[in-house]
Design a protein around this motif. Structure first.
Motif, PDB file in Angstrom:
ATOM      1  N   GLU A  85       0.815  -1.209   0.000  1.00 45.03           N
ATOM      2  CA  GLU A  85       0.000   0.000   0.000  1.00 45.03           C
ATOM      3  C   GLU A  85       0.856   1.270   0.000  1.00 45.03           C
ATOM      4  OE1 GLU A  85      -3.598   2.049   2.594  1.00 45.03           O
ATOM      5  OE2 GLU A  85      -2.783   0.123   3.213  1.00 45.03           O
ATOM      6  N   GLY A  86       1.935   1.263   0.764  1.00 45.38           N
ATOM      7  CA  GLY A  86       2.823   2.422   0.806  1.00 45.38           C
ATOM      8  C   GLY A  86       3.448   2.727  -0.545  1.00 45.38           C
ATOM      9  N   ASP A  87       3.818   1.670  -1.280  1.00 43.52           N
ATOM     10  CA  ASP A  87       4.392   1.854  -2.619  1.00 43.52           C
ATOM     11  C   ASP A  87       3.372   2.496  -3.560  1.00 43.52           C
ATOM     12  OD1 ASP A  87       6.814   0.725  -1.875  1.00 43.52           O
ATOM     13  OD2 ASP A  87       6.224  -1.280  -2.524  1.00 43.52           O
ATOM     14  N   LEU A  88       2.116   2.045  -3.476  1.00 46.63           N
ATOM     15  CA  LEU A  88       1.068   2.602  -4.331  1.00 46.63           C
ATOM     16  C   LEU A  88       0.836   4.071  -3.983  1.00 46.63           C
ATOM     17  CD1 LEU A  88      -1.118   2.416  -6.472  1.00 46.63           C
ATOM     18  CD2 LEU A  88      -2.662   1.518  -4.724  1.00 46.63           C
TER      19      LEU A  88
ATOM     20  N   LEU B   7       1.388   7.269  -6.511  1.00 45.36           N
ATOM     21  CA  LEU B   7       0.314   8.209  -6.826  1.00 45.36           C
ATOM     22  C   LEU B   7       0.725   9.644  -6.493  1.00 45.36           C
ATOM     23  CD1 LEU B   7      -2.754   6.142  -5.573  1.00 45.36           C
ATOM     24  CD2 LEU B   7      -2.062   6.541  -7.946  1.00 45.36           C
ATOM     25  N   ILE B   8       1.350   9.836  -5.344  1.00 40.14           N
ATOM     26  CA  ILE B   8       1.781  11.174  -4.935  1.00 40.14           C
ATOM     27  C   ILE B   8       2.812  11.730  -5.916  1.00 40.14           C
ATOM     28  CG2 ILE B   8       3.054  12.445  -3.165  1.00 40.14           C
ATOM     29  CD1 ILE B   8       1.640  10.561  -1.106  1.00 40.14           C
TER      30      ILE B   8
ATOM     31  N   TRP C 296      -8.016   9.609  -6.820  1.00 39.38           N
ATOM     32  CA  TRP C 296      -7.872   8.158  -6.842  1.00 39.38           C
ATOM     33  C   TRP C 296      -9.205   7.491  -6.522  1.00 39.38           C
ATOM     34  CZ3 TRP C 296      -5.200   4.642  -9.019  1.00 39.38           C
ATOM     35  CH2 TRP C 296      -5.183   3.342  -8.545  1.00 39.38           C
ATOM     36  N   ALA C 297      -9.923   8.021  -5.532  1.00 43.17           N
ATOM     37  CA  ALA C 297     -11.237   7.467  -5.167  1.00 43.17           C
ATOM     38  C   ALA C 297     -12.207   7.598  -6.336  1.00 43.17           C
ATOM     39  CB  ALA C 297     -11.778   8.182  -3.928  1.00 43.17           C
TER      40      ALA C 297
ATOM     41  N   VAL D 112       0.655  -1.921 -12.323  1.00 39.66           N
ATOM     42  CA  VAL D 112       2.001  -1.446 -12.662  1.00 39.66           C
ATOM     43  C   VAL D 112       2.840  -1.336 -11.392  1.00 39.66           C
ATOM     44  CG1 VAL D 112       3.318   0.551 -13.475  1.00 39.66           C
ATOM     45  CG2 VAL D 112       1.318  -0.227 -14.751  1.00 39.66           C
ATOM     46  N   VAL D 113       2.267  -0.727 -10.369  1.00 43.52           N
ATOM     47  CA  VAL D 113       2.981  -0.540  -9.102  1.00 43.52           C
ATOM     48  C   VAL D 113       3.270  -1.887  -8.452  1.00 43.52           C
ATOM     49  CG1 VAL D 113       2.849   0.469  -6.799  1.00 43.52           C
ATOM     50  CG2 VAL D 113       1.980   1.738  -8.765  1.00 43.52           C
ATOM     51  N   LEU D 114       2.289  -2.770  -8.441  1.00 47.89           N
ATOM     52  CA  LEU D 114       2.471  -4.073  -7.809  1.00 47.89           C
ATOM     53  C   LEU D 114       3.511  -4.908  -8.535  1.00 47.89           C
ATOM     54  CD1 LEU D 114      -1.236  -4.893  -6.948  1.00 47.89           C
ATOM     55  CD2 LEU D 114       0.538  -4.020  -5.425  1.00 47.89           C
TER      56      LEU D 114
END
Length: 70
Positions: A15-18, A22-23, A32-33, A49-51
């Motif tokens: 979650e932190g990586d995502l 995004l930031i 994002w929501a 992509v992030v995962l």
């Protein structure tokens, strides 16, 4: 598909990586929501992509040794 779909518990670890991704790319929480609600397929693609990046980096690092080197 190169990797299996992760469980919710496994996703929590990334979650932190995502959030960082995004930031860095200027996507804020409200945006994002909205994207998740209006175009969940696109949001899933971004998350993927992030995962994939996080998983690939973890695989490259290899297993963590629990015994000290002598």
């Amino acid at each position: 598909m190169k990797y299996r779909i992760l469980s919710d518990e496994e996703l929590q670890h990334l979650e932190g990586d995502l959030k960082a991704f995004l930031i860095i790319n200027g996507v804020h929480g409200e945006e994002w929501a909205k994207l998740n609600q209006e175009d969940p397929q696109k949001a899933a693609g971004i998350s993927g992509v992030v995962l994939r990046s996080g998983i690939t980096n973890s695989v490259r690092k290899g297993p963590v040794s629990r015994t000290p080197h002598t």
